[in-house]
Each structure stands twice: as structure tokens, then as C-alpha cells.
Design a protein around this motif. Structure first.
Motif, PDB file in Angstrom:
ATOM      1  N   PHE A   1      30.111 -30.222 -31.014  1.00 50.87           N
ATOM      2  CA  PHE A   1      29.370 -28.686 -30.761  1.00 50.87           C
ATOM      3  C   PHE A   1      30.998 -27.383 -30.853  1.00 50.87           C
ATOM      4  O   PHE A   1      31.383 -27.762 -31.561  1.00 50.87           O
ATOM      5  CB  PHE A   1      30.380 -28.811 -28.961  1.00 50.87           C
ATOM      6  CG  PHE A   1      29.487 -30.133 -28.681  1.00 50.87           C
ATOM      7  CD1 PHE A   1      29.771 -31.453 -28.715  1.00 50.87           C
ATOM      8  CD2 PHE A   1      28.575 -30.029 -28.192  1.00 50.87           C
ATOM      9  CE1 PHE A   1      29.088 -32.043 -28.217  1.00 50.87           C
ATOM     10  CE2 PHE A   1      27.818 -31.444 -27.273  1.00 50.87           C
ATOM     11  CZ  PHE A   1      27.473 -32.861 -28.091  1.00 50.87           C
TER      12      PHE A   1
ATOM     13  N   TYR B   1      32.560 -24.247 -29.115  1.00 50.82           N
ATOM     14  CA  TYR B   1      32.630 -23.354 -27.157  1.00 50.82           C
ATOM     15  C   TYR B   1      32.956 -22.010 -27.658  1.00 50.82           C
ATOM     16  O   TYR B   1      33.827 -22.530 -28.601  1.00 50.82           O
ATOM     17  CB  TYR B   1      33.078 -24.548 -26.125  1.00 50.82           C
ATOM     18  CG  TYR B   1      32.331 -25.289 -25.707  1.00 50.82           C
ATOM     19  CD1 TYR B   1      32.153 -26.771 -26.129  1.00 50.82           C
ATOM     20  CD2 TYR B   1      31.439 -25.288 -24.092  1.00 50.82           C
ATOM     21  CE1 TYR B   1      31.261 -27.290 -26.042  1.00 50.82           C
ATOM     22  CE2 TYR B   1      30.837 -26.609 -24.109  1.00 50.82           C
ATOM     23  CZ  TYR B   1      29.703 -27.422 -24.901  1.00 50.82           C
ATOM     24  OH  TYR B   1      29.265 -28.446 -23.568  1.00 50.82           O
TER      25      TYR B   1
ATOM     26  N   GLN C   1      35.536 -19.188 -25.362  1.00 51.14           N
ATOM     27  CA  GLN C   1      36.026 -18.788 -24.245  1.00 51.14           C
ATOM     28  C   GLN C   1      36.623 -17.421 -24.749  1.00 51.14           C
ATOM     29  O   GLN C   1      37.797 -17.078 -24.957  1.00 51.14           O
ATOM     30  CB  GLN C   1      36.902 -19.986 -24.039  1.00 51.14           C
ATOM     31  CG  GLN C   1      38.459 -19.785 -22.585  1.00 51.14           C
ATOM     32  CD  GLN C   1      38.924 -21.236 -22.466  1.00 51.14           C
ATOM     33  OE1 GLN C   1      39.668 -20.916 -22.874  1.00 51.14           O
ATOM     34  NE2 GLN C   1      38.885 -21.778 -21.020  1.00 51.14           N
TER      35      GLN C   1
ATOM     36  N   SER D   1      37.348 -13.453 -20.791  1.00 55.54           N
ATOM     37  CA  SER D   1      37.286 -14.207 -19.148  1.00 55.54           C
ATOM     38  C   SER D   1      38.081 -15.598 -18.670  1.00 55.54           C
ATOM     39  O   SER D   1      38.317 -15.362 -17.309  1.00 55.54           O
ATOM     40  CB  SER D   1      36.447 -13.488 -19.206  1.00 55.54           C
ATOM     41  OG  SER D   1      34.808 -14.015 -19.239  1.00 55.54           O
ATOM     42  N   GLY D   2      37.844 -15.899 -19.517  1.00 61.70           N
ATOM     43  CA  GLY D   2      38.488 -17.583 -19.186  1.00 61.70           C
ATOM     44  C   GLY D   2      37.513 -18.458 -18.786  1.00 61.70           C
ATOM     45  O   GLY D   2      37.292 -19.798 -19.197  1.00 61.70           O
ATOM     46  N   GLU D   3      36.253 -18.269 -19.100  1.00 65.72           N
ATOM     47  CA  GLU D   3      34.542 -19.247 -19.199  1.00 65.72           C
ATOM     48  C   GLU D   3      34.448 -19.702 -20.529  1.00 65.72           C
ATOM     49  O   GLU D   3      34.800 -19.327 -21.602  1.00 65.72           O
ATOM     50  CB  GLU D   3      33.515 -18.613 -18.537  1.00 65.72           C
ATOM     51  CG  GLU D   3      32.560 -17.582 -19.270  1.00 65.72           C
ATOM     52  CD  GLU D   3      33.095 -16.566 -19.402  1.00 65.72           C
ATOM     53  OE1 GLU D   3      34.453 -16.078 -18.453  1.00 65.72           O
ATOM     54  OE2 GLU D   3      32.575 -15.350 -19.482  1.00 65.72           O
ATOM     55  N   LEU D   4      34.462 -21.210 -20.234  1.00 67.36           N
ATOM     56  CA  LEU D   4      33.742 -22.172 -21.210  1.00 67.36           C
ATOM     57  C   LEU D   4      32.030 -21.431 -21.791  1.00 67.36           C
ATOM     58  O   LEU D   4      31.034 -22.227 -21.021  1.00 67.36           O
ATOM     59  CB  LEU D   4      33.768 -23.290 -21.174  1.00 67.36           C
ATOM     60  CG  LEU D   4      35.548 -23.982 -21.424  1.00 67.36           C
ATOM     61  CD1 LEU D   4      36.084 -24.747 -21.224  1.00 67.36           C
ATOM     62  CD2 LEU D   4      36.202 -23.617 -22.751  1.00 67.36           C
TER      63      LEU D   4
ATOM     64  N   PHE E   1      28.774 -22.859 -24.024  1.00 70.26           N
ATOM     65  CA  PHE E   1      28.074 -23.530 -24.952  1.00 70.26           C
ATOM     66  C   PHE E   1      27.628 -22.332 -26.106  1.00 70.26           C
ATOM     67  O   PHE E   1      27.025 -21.451 -25.921  1.00 70.26           O
ATOM     68  CB  PHE E   1      27.289 -24.380 -24.782  1.00 70.26           C
ATOM     69  CG  PHE E   1      26.288 -25.689 -24.887  1.00 70.26           C
ATOM     70  CD1 PHE E   1      25.346 -24.841 -25.343  1.00 70.26           C
ATOM     71  CD2 PHE E   1      26.601 -26.270 -26.103  1.00 70.26           C
ATOM     72  CE1 PHE E   1      23.974 -25.910 -26.653  1.00 70.26           C
ATOM     73  CE2 PHE E   1      26.610 -26.394 -27.207  1.00 70.26           C
ATOM     74  CZ  PHE E   1      24.659 -26.458 -26.635  1.00 70.26           C
TER      75      PHE E   1
ATOM     76  N   PHE F   1      36.912 -23.181 -29.530  1.00 74.94           N
ATOM     77  CA  PHE F   1      36.569 -24.507 -29.711  1.00 74.94           C
ATOM     78  C   PHE F   1      35.776 -25.194 -30.230  1.00 74.94           C
ATOM     79  O   PHE F   1      34.619 -25.049 -29.648  1.00 74.94           O
ATOM     80  CB  PHE F   1      37.284 -25.084 -28.022  1.00 74.94           C
ATOM     81  CG  PHE F   1      38.184 -24.593 -27.639  1.00 74.94           C
ATOM     82  CD1 PHE F   1      38.006 -23.509 -26.666  1.00 74.94           C
ATOM     83  CD2 PHE F   1      39.403 -25.670 -27.550  1.00 74.94           C
ATOM     84  CE1 PHE F   1      38.782 -22.997 -26.392  1.00 74.94           C
ATOM     85  CE2 PHE F   1      40.697 -24.555 -26.790  1.00 74.94           C
ATOM     86  CZ  PHE F   1      40.655 -23.652 -26.225  1.00 74.94           C
TER      87      PHE F   1
ATOM     88  N   TRP G   1      38.746 -32.313 -27.318  1.00 75.42           N
ATOM     89  CA  TRP G   1      38.142 -30.947 -28.256  1.00 75.42           C
ATOM     90  C   TRP G   1      39.756 -30.757 -29.542  1.00 75.42           C
ATOM     91  O   TRP G   1      41.179 -31.413 -29.639  1.00 75.42           O
ATOM     92  CB  TRP G   1      39.166 -29.941 -26.798  1.00 75.42           C
ATOM     93  CG  TRP G   1      38.221 -30.240 -25.486  1.00 75.42           C
ATOM     94  CD1 TRP G   1      37.823 -31.320 -24.715  1.00 75.42           C
ATOM     95  CD2 TRP G   1      37.234 -29.486 -25.630  1.00 75.42           C
ATOM     96  NE1 TRP G   1      37.207 -30.885 -24.001  1.00 75.42           N
ATOM     97  CE2 TRP G   1      36.669 -30.197 -24.351  1.00 75.42           C
ATOM     98  CE3 TRP G   1      36.678 -27.831 -25.870  1.00 75.42           C
ATOM     99  CZ2 TRP G   1      34.523 -29.227 -23.670  1.00 75.42           C
ATOM    100  CZ3 TRP G   1      35.078 -26.986 -25.620  1.00 75.42           C
ATOM    101  CH2 TRP G   1      35.282 -27.997 -24.224  1.00 75.42           C
TER     102      TRP G   1
ATOM    103  N   LEU H   1      42.543 -27.649 -30.836  1.00 72.24           N
ATOM    104  CA  LEU H   1      42.761 -26.761 -30.479  1.00 72.24           C
ATOM    105  C   LEU H   1      43.138 -25.244 -30.133  1.00 72.24           C
ATOM    106  O   LEU H   1      42.964 -24.578 -29.184  1.00 72.24           O
ATOM    107  CB  LEU H   1      44.597 -26.954 -31.127  1.00 72.24           C
ATOM    108  CG  LEU H   1      45.736 -27.804 -30.706  1.00 72.24           C
ATOM    109  CD1 LEU H   1      46.204 -28.421 -31.098  1.00 72.24           C
ATOM    110  CD2 LEU H   1      45.568 -28.914 -29.525  1.00 72.24           C
TER     111      LEU H   1
END
Lengths: 115, 115
Positions: A35, A37, A39, A42-45, A47, A91, A105, A107
Motif C-alpha cells: 500500500f 498512504y 498524510q 492536516s494529519g489524516e491518512l 489511501f 507511507f 509501515w 517510516l
């Protein structure tokens, strides 16, 4: 054991440049998922993509493309003609294909796209 | 279709207090994963739950941390007697039970600050 390595901690580019984010993984499983992702500040993850270990076909979605190579255990992500809105931490992650799909994950790579 | 909901978005606690973090999965999703993002350490798996069952808690500290996902209501991550080292962003992700279970969708996270 499973492991994901994103060797690039930070990348800085100028808008409209192409940029590739590297991801190398380790697993003994023959079936797994990979995967990416995003970020944003604003901090959300968010997909971006999932890739099955049996499917080595590369994928393109707009300015984003992914190169999956099992021979080198890599799943690299390229942004073409980068934009300031692409600035984020990206990520790479790996999961089992069984019932427990917990994510392992990397880093993360912090990408700064400057105007 | 609402996404994964987490509340509160920000939580401030003093050392020794309890923190309760809530996660409401997407509609139709019965699998919940909790992850913690510590500064400089990246994202780490904590616990995987299905309705009324803890499937994998291998990533959760043995002391002070607990999680539940009751038949009705949100999943709860509970931290007792918080310490400064618990300050982090806690993310919840959900996935459906069958088709599409490979991908986890994340909530906005709860930022916990322990004073």
C-alpha cells in the motif's frame, strides 16, 4: 518477519519536477499486499493504492504511478509534474493476506514541493 | 456514506488520568485496527478487533492499555494512568468483513497530549 524500508527521509523538489519515492519490503509470505498512504499537513491518512503480490502490473492514476517489482522487492511511487498540494508525508505499508491484515509501515518520506 | 469517525480529535490529559478514544467504523465494516504514531517512530500496529472479539493485541502495551469493540457502539481504546510517553496520534482504521477487506480506511486520528 515483515519489514518496510523507505530510505528517503525527506525530499525537496521544485514544482513541476518529477519525483520518485522508494519503498523496499521484506516478507517470507508468497501472498501479501502493498500500500501507499498519504498524510498531508492536516494529519489524516489517505489511501492511495493497494497492490496484490500476484499482480506486478504497473499502475497509473493521473500524475501518480507505481512500479512494483517482486524481483527487487520494491514498490516505488512516482509523482509526475509535482504540485505544491503534493507536499505531504508518504507511507508505504505491507500486510499479510490472511485474516489479520494489520499493516507494517515504513517510516515515511516527507515530500516538500516548493513553488 | 460517512467515513471512519474518531473522537475526540484532540485530547489533553494530565499524568495519571484516563484517556478514552472512540472509533466508529464505516457502515458495513466490522473489522477495526488501531495504530499509534509516535514522533520519530512512525506508525505502529496496536490491536485488531472484530465485533466483540480481540483478534490480535500483540502491538499493545501490556500495562494500562485496553481495547474493545462491542456489539453496539464504537470501538474504544482506553489508556489508564497516562504518562507523557503516551502522547501521540492514535489512528483507527476499518475494513469490511469480506470483499474489500484488504484495504483499511482511516479516521482523522486523535491527538493525545499528556501534560
Amino acid at each position: 518477519a515483515q519489514k518496510v524500508t523507505q530510505a528517503q527521509t525527506e525530499i525537496s523538489v521544485v514544482e513541476k519536477e518529477d519525483v520518485t519515492l522508494d519503498c523496499v519490503y521484506e516478507t517470507r509470505d508468497t501472498t501479501y499486499y502493498l500500500f501507499w498512504y498519504k498524510q498531508p499537513p492536516s494529519g489524516e491518512l489517505v489511501f492511495l493504492i493497494r497492490r496484490n503480490s500476484f499482480d506486478e502490473q504497473n499502475e497509473i492514476s493521473g500524475r501518480y504511478s507505481w512500479n512494483f517489482q517482486k524481483s527487487t522487492s520494491s514498490f516505488n511511487f512516482t509523482i509526475t509534474a509535482s504540485q505544491v498540494v503534493d507536499s505531504a508525508v508518504y507511507f508505504c505499508a505491507l500486510s499479510y493476506a490472511g485474516n489479520n491484515r494489520k499493516l507494517i509501515w515504513g517510516l515515511g518520506t516527507s515530500l516538500a514541493v516548493n513553488p | 456514506n460517512a467515513g471512519v469517525m474518531q473522537n475526540p480529535r484532540h485530547l489533553v490529559r494530565r499524568r495519571g488520568q484516563e484517556a478514552r478514544l472512540r472509533c466508529s467504523p464505516m457502515k458495513g465494516h466490522s473489522h477495526v485496527y488501531w495504530y499509534r504514531q509516535l514522533p520519530e517512530e512512525g506508525l505502529k500496529f496496536m490491536v485488531y478487533l472484530q465485533k466483540e472479539n480481540i483478534i490480535d493485541e500483540s502491538g499493545m502495551p501490556k500495562e494500562r492499555f485496553s481495547a474493545e469493540f462491542p456489539k453496539e457502539g464504537p470501538s474504544i481504546l482506553r489508556i489508564q494512568q497516562v504518562v507523557r510517553g503516551d502522547s501521540a496520534a492514535y489512528f483507527c482504521a476499518s475494513s469490511p468483513p469480506n470483499r474489500g477487506a484488504e484495504t483499511q480506511y482511516f479516521g482523522p486520528g486523535t491527538r493525545l497530549l499528556v501534560l
